[in-house]
Write an enzyme that holds these catalytic residues in place. Sequence first.
Site, mmCIF file in Angstrom:
data_model
loop_
_atom_site.group_PDB
_atom_site.id
_atom_site.type_symbol
_atom_site.label_atom_id
_atom_site.label_comp_id
_atom_site.label_asym_id
_atom_site.label_seq_id
_atom_site.Cartn_x
_atom_site.Cartn_y
_atom_site.Cartn_z
ATOM 1 N N ALA A 132 17.716 14.416 -7.140
ATOM 2 C CA ALA A 132 17.443 15.590 -6.247
ATOM 3 C C ALA A 132 17.149 15.184 -5.078
ATOM 4 O O ALA A 132 15.637 15.070 -4.896
ATOM 5 C CB ALA A 132 16.397 16.695 -6.907
ATOM 6 N N GLY A 133 17.820 14.893 -4.193
ATOM 7 C CA GLY A 133 17.368 14.309 -2.695
ATOM 8 C C GLY A 133 17.499 15.795 -1.852
ATOM 9 O O GLY A 133 16.664 16.232 -1.704
ATOM 10 N N SER A 134 18.688 15.724 -1.278
ATOM 11 C CA SER A 134 18.782 16.871 -0.236
ATOM 12 C C SER A 134 18.821 18.157 -0.906
ATOM 13 O O SER A 134 18.599 19.323 -0.431
ATOM 14 C CB SER A 134 20.277 16.771 0.315
ATOM 15 O OG SER A 134 20.337 15.345 1.109
ATOM 16 N N TRP A 158 11.333 8.115 -4.163
ATOM 17 C CA TRP A 158 11.033 7.725 -2.758
ATOM 18 C C TRP A 158 9.760 8.044 -2.400
ATOM 19 O O TRP A 158 9.578 8.501 -1.033
ATOM 20 C CB TRP A 158 12.257 8.474 -1.699
ATOM 21 C CG TRP A 158 13.545 8.036 -2.183
ATOM 22 C CD1 TRP A 158 14.624 8.957 -2.875
ATOM 23 C CD2 TRP A 158 14.302 6.809 -1.854
ATOM 24 N NE1 TRP A 158 15.766 8.131 -2.955
ATOM 25 C CE2 TRP A 158 15.424 6.952 -2.419
ATOM 26 C CE3 TRP A 158 13.924 5.664 -1.295
ATOM 27 C CZ2 TRP A 158 16.434 5.866 -2.315
ATOM 28 C CZ3 TRP A 158 14.839 4.526 -1.054
ATOM 29 C CH2 TRP A 158 15.981 4.619 -1.775
ATOM 30 N N ARG A 269 16.733 -11.142 33.059
ATOM 31 C CA ARG A 269 17.553 -12.057 32.470
ATOM 32 C C ARG A 269 18.826 -11.938 33.674
ATOM 33 O O ARG A 269 19.206 -11.218 34.258
ATOM 34 C CB ARG A 269 18.329 -11.367 31.474
ATOM 35 C CG ARG A 269 19.732 -11.937 30.795
ATOM 36 C CD ARG A 269 19.187 -13.433 30.371
ATOM 37 N NE ARG A 269 20.468 -14.015 29.764
ATOM 38 C CZ ARG A 269 20.687 -15.176 29.209
ATOM 39 N NH1 ARG A 269 19.573 -15.919 29.339
ATOM 40 N NH2 ARG A 269 21.881 -15.532 28.567
ATOM 41 N N GLY A 340 21.709 -8.745 24.460
ATOM 42 C CA GLY A 340 22.942 -9.585 23.899
ATOM 43 C C GLY A 340 22.513 -10.329 22.691
ATOM 44 O O GLY A 340 21.825 -9.906 21.757
ATOM 45 N N GLY A 341 22.722 -11.700 22.441
ATOM 46 C CA GLY A 341 22.642 -12.536 21.299
ATOM 47 C C GLY A 341 21.187 -12.303 20.881
ATOM 48 O O GLY A 341 20.556 -12.473 19.876
ATOM 49 N N GLU A 364 12.789 13.327 5.872
ATOM 50 C CA GLU A 364 12.508 14.748 6.027
ATOM 51 C C GLU A 364 13.579 15.785 6.123
ATOM 52 O O GLU A 364 13.757 16.364 6.925
ATOM 53 C CB GLU A 364 11.729 15.030 7.590
ATOM 54 C CG GLU A 364 10.350 14.055 7.500
ATOM 55 C CD GLU A 364 9.363 14.810 6.473
ATOM 56 O OE1 GLU A 364 9.108 15.708 6.001
ATOM 57 O OE2 GLU A 364 8.295 14.103 6.244
HETATM 58 C C1 LIG Z 1 11.898 4.930 3.101
HETATM 59 C C2 LIG Z 1 11.910 6.480 2.498
HETATM 60 C C3 LIG Z 1 10.833 7.187 2.455
HETATM 61 C C4 LIG Z 1 10.878 8.307 2.044
HETATM 62 N N1 LIG Z 1 9.598 9.209 1.704
HETATM 63 C C5 LIG Z 1 9.581 10.217 0.889
HETATM 64 C C6 LIG Z 1 8.621 10.786 0.580
HETATM 65 O O1 LIG Z 1 7.345 10.419 0.873
HETATM 66 N N2 LIG Z 1 8.378 11.828 -0.230
HETATM 67 C C7 LIG Z 1 9.669 12.394 -0.642
HETATM 68 O O2 LIG Z 1 9.789 13.329 -1.410
HETATM 69 N N3 LIG Z 1 10.896 11.981 -0.229
HETATM 70 C C8 LIG Z 1 10.783 10.859 0.450
HETATM 71 N N4 LIG Z 1 12.064 10.354 0.957
HETATM 72 C C9 LIG Z 1 13.457 10.703 0.329
HETATM 73 C C10 LIG Z 1 14.123 11.480 1.659
HETATM 74 O O3 LIG Z 1 13.673 12.549 1.992
HETATM 75 C C11 LIG Z 1 15.553 11.462 0.946
HETATM 76 O O4 LIG Z 1 16.096 10.179 1.024
HETATM 77 C C12 LIG Z 1 16.502 12.567 1.589
HETATM 78 O O5 LIG Z 1 16.054 13.748 1.557
HETATM 79 C C13 LIG Z 1 17.972 12.362 1.227
HETATM 80 O O6 LIG Z 1 17.900 12.477 -0.148
HETATM 81 P P1 LIG Z 1 18.908 11.412 -1.010
HETATM 82 O O7 LIG Z 1 18.504 9.827 -0.449
HETATM 83 O O8 LIG Z 1 18.986 11.547 -2.547
HETATM 84 O O9 LIG Z 1 20.496 11.714 -0.392
HETATM 85 P P2 LIG Z 1 21.593 12.646 -0.909
HETATM 86 O O10 LIG Z 1 20.900 13.971 -1.170
HETATM 87 O O11 LIG Z 1 22.171 11.765 -2.198
HETATM 88 O O12 LIG Z 1 22.562 12.450 0.286
HETATM 89 C C14 LIG Z 1 23.638 11.161 0.580
HETATM 90 C C15 LIG Z 1 24.336 11.611 1.470
HETATM 91 O O13 LIG Z 1 24.965 13.127 1.543
HETATM 92 C C16 LIG Z 1 24.667 13.882 2.403
HETATM 93 N N5 LIG Z 1 24.674 15.370 1.996
HETATM 94 C C17 LIG Z 1 23.899 15.994 1.227
HETATM 95 N N6 LIG Z 1 23.904 17.016 0.888
HETATM 96 C C18 LIG Z 1 25.044 17.387 1.878
HETATM 97 C C19 LIG Z 1 25.443 18.711 2.450
HETATM 98 N N7 LIG Z 1 25.189 20.123 1.720
HETATM 99 N N8 LIG Z 1 26.146 18.829 3.593
HETATM 100 C C20 LIG Z 1 26.549 17.508 4.306
HETATM 101 N N9 LIG Z 1 26.149 16.205 3.685
HETATM 102 C C21 LIG Z 1 25.126 16.351 2.673
HETATM 103 C C22 LIG Z 1 23.538 13.535 3.093
HETATM 104 O O14 LIG Z 1 23.039 13.730 4.307
HETATM 105 C C23 LIG Z 1 23.569 12.006 2.793
HETATM 106 O O15 LIG Z 1 24.156 11.286 3.875
HETATM 107 C C24 LIG Z 1 12.143 9.028 1.562
HETATM 108 C C25 LIG Z 1 13.154 8.397 1.733
HETATM 109 C C26 LIG Z 1 13.337 6.921 2.156
HETATM 110 C C27 LIG Z 1 14.624 6.295 2.621
#
Ligand SMILES: Cc1cc2nc3c(=O)[nH]c(=O)nc-3n(C[C@H](O)[C@H](O)[C@H](O)COP(=O)(O)OP(=O)(O)OC[C@H]3O[C@@H](n4cnc5c(N)ncnc54)[C@H](O)[C@@H]3O)c2cc1C
Length: 378
Positions: A132-134, A158, A269, A340-341, A364
């Site tokens: 559960a990311g996005s 994360w 440069r 550059g390089g 975010e």
């Molecule tokens: C270094 C780092 C620190 C973080 N810190 C925190 C934290 O402190 N607390 C916390 O809770 N989270 C944290 N996160 C998590 C971050 O918020 C998630 O990585 C982000 O919300 C995306 O979720 P996911 O990585 O699961 O990607 P996914 O949701 O799997 O997305 C994969 C791709 O699909 C795209 N996508 C998904 N749904 C759609 C849609 N409906 N339409 C178009 N494109 C879509 C996304 O844009 C992305 O390009 C952190 C992430 C990183 C990398």
Amino acid sequence: MNAHSSVESAEHRELFALVDELAREELEPRAAEYEEAGRFPETLVRLMGKQGLMSLPFPEQWGGGGQSYTVYLRVIERLAGSWLAVAESVHLQVLACQGLARFGSDELRGHLLPRMLGGELLAANCMSEPDAGSDLAAMSTRAMAEDGHYVISGTKAWVSHAGVADVYNVYCRTGGSGLGGLSCFLVDADTEGLRPLTHERKMGVRSLPTAQIAFDGVRVPDERMIGRRNRGMLVAAHVFDHGRLGVSACAVGLAQAALDHAVAYAKERTQFGSPIISFQGISFLLAEMATRIAAARALLYSVAALKDQGRPISAEAAKCKLFATDTAMRVTTDAVQVLGGYGYTQDLPVERWMREAKLLQILEGTNQIQRVAIAQSL
Ligand SMILES: Cc1cc2nc3c(=O)[nH]c(=O)nc-3n(C[C@H](O)[C@H](O)[C@H](O)COP(=O)(O)OP(=O)(O)OC[C@H]3O[C@@H](n4cnc5c(N)ncnc54)[C@H](O)[C@@H]3O)c2cc1C
């Protein structure tokens, strides 16, 4: 910062001078080494708290600095220009305090907020999960009610400040499916069953620890719920609005650092008997970079002003996050090109800034998700 000088009070000038000094003397000399080693600069981060930078946008009654969000964002912008990880660390501490400050009980606020705002207690936000990311509605970490307590089970992903935080804001399911069944709890790091897992090996911002956190039957008293049961999404939405502006300030600061470095390099440069800045191919690239940064900064502080007036900013903050972080990605990439390089080596900080900018397009809410939010607002 000088774009704002006409409206600065003496108090603000003093604050910005202090931040400038901290950035130049404490952050800049250490950034490359700590990033390379992937070492968390805990003493420095806590120092930012002691200096009052984490408390700036909070009410004085809870130990806050009583400053506007605009002032706070300018501080974040300046810190990010010297070391993104520290700016991010301060910002995520501020985010972790936002829910408690707005929705927490008076007792919990009185007990914890002053120590969190002073950096004595480091905090973290646990929203994302492995699946559960996005899509936060897919969250499966659950909190079951049990005689005056909730028992939390699941895995968060994360989590920034994982393993170094003293308290965790944990979003979990207390009701049915969807965004309506979520609640937020503030959990002490030393609670039995809470366990940070292996740290992620990241492309950039390596000094800021990121890991999954396992919750195996973690017992939390009812009083640790922030906001109301099944209304955790209200807390999250409040945090998101602030979060998008903070990430935008990081992006503007990072982009400005890359531009400044590229301009200085291009003046020094020499190729074909002239400084490379005299070639239109380079000077126009720099002109574009400067223009995009100016636009991103103007957008950022116009949305910050709306926030300081108490106006709703969700869609505007999404536009700002999208534009500012895409700007940072483009400007840092172009800065490598100008060098550059040499820009492609780890002897200079520009390649690091390019790797760091990538994170800002993901954190975010990814920039695709910002577009979804903006489109829905039209
Ligand atoms: C270094 C780092 C620190 C973080 N810190 C925190 C934290 O402190 N607390 C916390 O809770 N989270 C944290 N996160 C998590 C971050 O918020 C998630 O990585 C982000 O919300 C995306 O979720 P996911 O990585 O699961 O990607 P996914 O949701 O799997 O997305 C994969 C791709 O699909 C795209 N996508 C998904 N749904 C759609 C849609 N409906 N339409 C178009 N494109 C879509 C996304 O844009 C992305 O390009 C952190 C992430 C990183 C990398």
